[in-house]
Design a protein around this motif. Structure first.
Motif, PDB file in Angstrom:
ATOM      1  N   VAL A   3      44.841   5.684  79.853  1.00 41.24           N
ATOM      2  CA  VAL A   3      45.205   5.442  80.995  1.00 41.24           C
ATOM      3  C   VAL A   3      44.529   3.718  81.110  1.00 41.24           C
ATOM      4  O   VAL A   3      45.197   2.848  81.662  1.00 41.24           O
ATOM      5  N   ILE A   4      43.443   3.442  80.612  1.00 39.28           N
ATOM      6  CA  ILE A   4      43.148   1.880  80.614  1.00 39.28           C
ATOM      7  C   ILE A   4      44.055   1.127  79.569  1.00 39.28           C
ATOM      8  O   ILE A   4      44.386   0.165  80.178  1.00 39.28           O
ATOM      9  N   ASN A   5      44.443   1.538  78.856  1.00 37.15           N
ATOM     10  CA  ASN A   5      45.417   0.780  77.649  1.00 37.15           C
ATOM     11  C   ASN A   5      46.996   0.941  78.573  1.00 37.15           C
ATOM     12  O   ASN A   5      47.478  -0.521  78.453  1.00 37.15           O
ATOM     13  N   ASP A   6      47.280   1.823  79.344  1.00 42.30           N
ATOM     14  CA  ASP A   6      48.369   1.779  80.129  1.00 42.30           C
ATOM     15  C   ASP A   6      48.345   0.753  81.241  1.00 42.30           C
ATOM     16  O   ASP A   6      49.132  -0.020  81.422  1.00 42.30           O
ATOM     17  N   THR A   7      47.091   0.596  81.791  1.00 40.60           N
ATOM     18  CA  THR A   7      47.041  -0.277  83.026  1.00 40.60           C
ATOM     19  C   THR A   7      46.871  -1.753  82.292  1.00 40.60           C
ATOM     20  O   THR A   7      47.540  -2.668  83.106  1.00 40.60           O
ATOM     21  N   ILE A   8      46.192  -1.900  81.236  1.00 39.31           N
ATOM     22  CA  ILE A   8      46.190  -3.187  80.677  1.00 39.31           C
ATOM     23  C   ILE A   8      47.423  -3.856  80.224  1.00 39.31           C
ATOM     24  O   ILE A   8      47.928  -4.896  80.630  1.00 39.31           O
ATOM     25  N   SER A   9      48.404  -3.134  79.873  1.00 39.20           N
ATOM     26  CA  SER A   9      49.823  -3.289  79.219  1.00 39.20           C
ATOM     27  C   SER A   9      50.630  -3.619  80.451  1.00 39.20           C
ATOM     28  O   SER A   9      51.460  -4.515  80.456  1.00 39.20           O
TER      29      SER A   9
END
Length: 166
Positions: A3-9
């Motif tokens: 979820v964090i990686n998706d938010t950053i991307s």
């Protein structure tokens, strides 16, 4: 973690204008919420009586009349002054007659006078002897009136100036 990686991307894909728009909308929403909060907190609740005869404005008027009558009938009370205040009261009070009697007793002393173009008089105040105990003479004023021809010439000059400005 995903979820964090998706938010950053997702944030990386936004342009500068999108970020500004997002924060502007967020700020606007916060302002609207605070405005609604202040309106609800400061709302004055006005209670209207169910029966119009229950409201008695005449009683308020009667109270004001009683207060006015009490103030008119009240005897003035003396003010307790200390020694300094009494001394100042005795020194400060001057009768109107005394003021009229002494109004022309003093005049400012001048040490030098200078005439400029016979129109303007400049006087230098004598600081060593400020007060002159003699009654001063009122100055005479010279009134000059323009002739009709000069007024007409002046008016024509103003008209030509206005035409040049326009």
């Amino acid at each position: 973690m995903q979820v964090i990686n998706d938010t950053i991307s997702f944030i990386k894909t936004l342009s500068f204008v999108d970020i500004i728009f997002f924060f502007a909308v967020l700020t606007l929403m916060l302002l609207i919420i605070t405005l609604i909060y202040f309106i609800r907190e400061n709302k004055e609740e006005i209670e209207y009586p169910s029966n119009p005869d229950d409201h008695k404005p005449s009683s308020e008027i009667m109270d004001l009349k009683e207060i006015t009558a009490a103030l008119e009938n009240a005897e003035p009370s003396t003010i307790n002054l200390n020694k300094y205040e009494e001394e100042q009261e005795e020194k400060a009070i001057i009768s109107y007659e005394e003021l009229l009697k002494h109004k022309n007793d003093f005049a400012i002393n001048y040490s030098e006078e200078e005439n400029i173009d016979n129109e303007l008089t400049i006087k230098k105040v004598d600081l060593d002897n400020l007060i002159n105990h003699e009654v001063s003479v009122k100055p005479e004023f010279k009134v000059t009136v323009l002739s009709y021809e000069k007024e007409e010439a002046f008016l024509e000059a103003l008209k030509t100036l206005q035409q040049k400005l326009n």
